[in-house]
Design an enzyme around this catalytic site. Structure first.
Site, PDB file in Angstrom:
ATOM      1  N   GLU A  80      -2.246 -31.129 -41.366  1.00  0.00           N
ATOM      2  CA  GLU A  80      -1.369 -32.164 -41.907  1.00  0.00           C
ATOM      3  C   GLU A  80      -0.654 -31.618 -43.127  1.00  0.00           C
ATOM      4  O   GLU A  80      -1.259 -30.899 -43.947  1.00  0.00           O
ATOM      5  CB  GLU A  80      -2.200 -33.401 -42.271  1.00  0.00           C
ATOM      6  N   ASP A 133       6.841 -42.561 -29.914  1.00  0.00           N
ATOM      7  CA  ASP A 133       7.472 -43.847 -29.610  1.00  0.00           C
ATOM      8  C   ASP A 133       8.988 -43.714 -29.607  1.00  0.00           C
ATOM      9  O   ASP A 133       9.703 -44.711 -29.473  1.00  0.00           O
ATOM     10  CB  ASP A 133       7.027 -44.930 -30.597  1.00  0.00           C
ATOM     11  N   ASP A 190       7.094 -36.946 -37.013  1.00  0.00           N
ATOM     12  CA  ASP A 190       8.293 -37.492 -37.659  1.00  0.00           C
ATOM     13  C   ASP A 190       9.511 -37.217 -36.784  1.00  0.00           C
ATOM     14  O   ASP A 190       9.738 -36.067 -36.382  1.00  0.00           O
ATOM     15  CB  ASP A 190       8.498 -36.860 -39.029  1.00  0.00           C
ATOM     16  N   LYS A 226      18.600 -37.550 -37.777  1.00  0.00           N
ATOM     17  CA  LYS A 226      19.897 -36.916 -38.019  1.00  0.00           C
ATOM     18  C   LYS A 226      19.946 -35.541 -37.356  1.00  0.00           C
ATOM     19  O   LYS A 226      18.979 -34.786 -37.390  1.00  0.00           O
ATOM     20  CB  LYS A 226      20.148 -36.767 -39.519  1.00  0.00           C
ATOM     21  N   ASP A 274      -5.297 -30.807 -33.522  1.00  0.00           N
ATOM     22  CA  ASP A 274      -4.393 -31.963 -33.598  1.00  0.00           C
ATOM     23  C   ASP A 274      -3.382 -31.688 -34.699  1.00  0.00           C
ATOM     24  O   ASP A 274      -3.748 -31.605 -35.882  1.00  0.00           O
ATOM     25  CB  ASP A 274      -5.194 -33.239 -33.880  1.00  0.00           C
TER      26      ASP A 274
END
Length: 218
Positions: A65, A154, A118, A122, A40
């Protein structure tokens, strides 16, 4: 235990994240190293994997992460729960994906999930997005044939771009005819997914499979 407060976004291209990856002895981490592996990418606080590892003890789970305090917190939670099929690793995955996957025995990697990365809206920041061609190539090289990639966001643009990066590689094919997969194929939702659906807002999901290529005698 108080929840660790960390920045929501960090620049993955910052020099502080360019340190060499410290790869553990996987035989010391996973008692049953030959079990299938689920990677993951961008696991955050690790709640998704903590629940998945509890449901599927016959699978090894690895969360990576870039925010080190979250990795420390997640491993502490794993230790409190006594889970032996789960580990969390601090790294900048686009710099570390090749040595990381190379460190596992061949054929173990069977699932990869990238969930709500994330978005970096831009144009000048798009190079900071996690799914880059080099990441896709490394996954294609080490993922077992007929294995699964699950992507969701999303942000429709981000989900579409992730899918395009994978589908431009001939190793991968989409597993649904509709543009977006309606349901999450996993029984556990991430915290971000739950919050998005509760608003309610859309989640854009893609399920891909690595094709099986015939390897005959040359």
């Amino acid at each position: 235990m108080a929840r660790v407060r960390v920045r929501q976004h960090v620049n993955p291209l910052s020099r502080k994240y360019h340190q060499p990856l410290s790869i553990p002895d996987w035989g010391q981490i996973y008692p049953c190293l030959q079990q299938p592996l689920h990677l993951d990418i961008g696991c955050g606080r690790g709640k998704f994997l903590l629940n998945m590892a509890s449901l599927y003890p016959e699978i090894n789970f690895l969360g990576v992460e870039i925010r080190e305090p979250l990795v420390i917190e997640a491993n502490e939670q794993r230790d409190r729960l006594g889970m032996s099929n789960l580990h969390f690793l601090f790294c900048q995955i686009n710099l570390s994906i090749e040595p990381l996957l190379q460190s596992f025995p061949p054929g173990l990697l069977q699932w990869v999930s990238i969930q709500f990365p994330d978005p970096w809206f831009k144009t000048s920041h798009k190079k900071r997005r996690v799914v880059q061609p080099s990441l896709v190539k490394a996954i294609a090289d080490y993922l077992a044939d007929n294995s699964i990639i699950f992507l969701q966001s999303d942000v429709e643009e981000v989900a579409r771009e992730m899918a395009e990066h994978f589908l431009v590689n001939s190793c991968f094919e989409q597993q649904h005819q509709e543009t977006w997969l309606e349901e999450n194929p996993f029984p556990i939702k991430t915290e971000r997914e739950i919050a998005t659906l509760n608003k309610p807002e859309s989640v854009y999901r893609i399920l891909l499979r690595k094709k099986v290529f015939y390897r005959g005698n040359s």
